[in-house]
Motif scaffolding. Sequence first.
Motif, short mmCIF file in Angstrom:
data_model
loop_
_atom_site.label_atom_id
_atom_site.label_comp_id
_atom_site.label_asym_id
_atom_site.label_seq_id
_atom_site.Cartn_x
_atom_site.Cartn_y
_atom_site.Cartn_z
N THR A 77 0.99 -1.56 -0.11
CA THR A 77 -0.01 0.02 -0.02
C THR A 77 0.83 1.16 0.15
O THR A 77 0.33 2.31 -0.42
CB THR A 77 -0.71 0.03 1.19
N LEU A 78 2.18 1.19 0.81
CA LEU A 78 2.95 2.50 0.68
C LEU A 78 3.58 2.60 -0.65
O LEU A 78 3.63 3.85 -1.05
CB LEU A 78 3.98 2.25 1.69
N LEU A 79 3.92 1.40 -1.36
CA LEU A 79 4.60 1.48 -2.55
C LEU A 79 3.76 1.96 -3.82
O LEU A 79 4.04 2.61 -4.78
CB LEU A 79 5.64 0.50 -2.96
N THR A 80 2.47 1.46 -3.71
CA THR A 80 1.47 1.67 -4.72
C THR A 80 0.79 3.22 -4.40
O THR A 80 0.10 3.52 -5.39
CB THR A 80 0.71 0.59 -4.64
N GLY A 81 1.11 3.63 -3.27
CA GLY A 81 0.52 5.08 -3.11
C GLY A 81 -1.06 4.88 -2.47
O GLY A 81 -1.92 5.99 -2.57
N PHE A 82 -1.63 3.62 -2.30
CA PHE A 82 -2.68 3.23 -1.61
C PHE A 82 -2.88 4.06 -0.26
O PHE A 82 -4.08 4.08 0.24
CB PHE A 82 -3.00 1.81 -1.89
N TRP A 83 -1.83 3.94 0.43
CA TRP A 83 -1.67 4.55 1.83
C TRP A 83 -1.38 5.85 1.93
O TRP A 83 -0.32 6.41 1.85
CB TRP A 83 -0.71 3.61 2.63
N SER A 84 -2.38 6.64 1.96
CA SER A 84 -2.19 8.28 1.83
C SER A 84 -1.39 8.97 2.94
O SER A 84 -0.85 9.98 2.72
CB SER A 84 -3.63 8.77 1.49
N GLU A 85 -1.58 8.24 4.15
CA GLU A 85 -0.76 8.82 5.29
C GLU A 85 0.46 7.85 5.66
O GLU A 85 1.09 7.96 6.86
CB GLU A 85 -1.75 8.58 6.59
N GLY A 86 1.20 7.07 4.53
CA GLY A 86 2.17 6.57 4.92
C GLY A 86 3.58 7.32 4.88
O GLY A 86 4.45 6.64 5.37
N GLU A 87 3.51 8.60 4.43
CA GLU A 87 4.65 9.11 4.47
C GLU A 87 4.84 9.40 5.90
O GLU A 87 4.36 9.75 6.70
CB GLU A 87 4.38 10.55 3.96
N GLY A 88 6.42 9.39 6.30
CA GLY A 88 6.74 9.68 7.44
C GLY A 88 7.18 8.38 8.55
O GLY A 88 7.58 8.17 9.64
N LEU A 89 6.73 7.11 7.76
CA LEU A 89 7.14 5.97 8.17
C LEU A 89 8.31 5.72 8.91
O LEU A 89 8.48 4.97 9.95
CB LEU A 89 6.35 4.57 7.45
#
Length: 282
Positions: A194-206
């Motif tokens: 989900t992070l690599l495909t952009g499906f996780w919108s709040e994934g930045e900052g992990l």
Amino acid sequence: MPELGEFWIFLCVGFAAQLIDGALGMGYGVISSVVLLASGVPPAHTSASVHSAKLFTTAASGTSHLLHGNVDRRLFWLLSLTGVMGGVAGALFLTQVPGKVIRPYVFGYLLIMGLLILWRCWREGKERHVLPGGFVGPLGGVGGFLDAVGGGGWGPVVTSSLIGAGARPRQVVGTVNAAEFVVTCAVVAAFATTLLTGFWSEGEGLLDHLLPIAGLVLGGLPAAAVAGFLVKRAPRRAMTFAVAFLVIVLSSYELLRLGDIFTTPSAAQPTVSTPFIAGMAK
């Protein structure tokens, strides 16, 4: 340095949590998650961080239990299969819900987990062999889903239910720990996808949470390596009560803080709890 102090705090948390988990078949994910959440980390980041750390600790713990003969292979495969399906579904759900919205519910879930662990402290059943089938399959799916959503819960849900049904504690703890590694791999893969495909919108900052993850891993590995021995020797009742008390107190405290935040009319009031781990590290 505050960052270095934070690392050592999470190293101690990882060691203590995995020591308890190796003996009881529960505790690492719940304890690590409640501490990360209480320090201000968003729920999805918390779950992804804890599961990243669990990749290493569950591998070591599962291997230790396997070497000590604590794993029921048939039960292992059924729990792994259904747990993977539930875990992936939970990870996908968590990445699509805003952290501010789900945060109180995650703490409420962790509070329930604490109460469930406390209930197990008094619950004792007659030992009998539980064959794969019946409620075991759905149990793995539910445990995997809740584990992904809350960052922990596989052990409290699955281990407690199987022992409550009368299964042999030693075999249950070993099998559930071994299956947890498979479920953890699936959950981490789901978060990464989900992070690599952009499906996780709040994934930045992990990646900002690398130090806590490193601390949880390096602290948990030594304790995980002796999990197979601990399940035979540890004072289970006392440790179970200690885990329940810690999770209930921290979850209740954070729920009360969140309740105060949501009822405060000031728009400037922060929406997450004070990162007390960062304060301790200073």
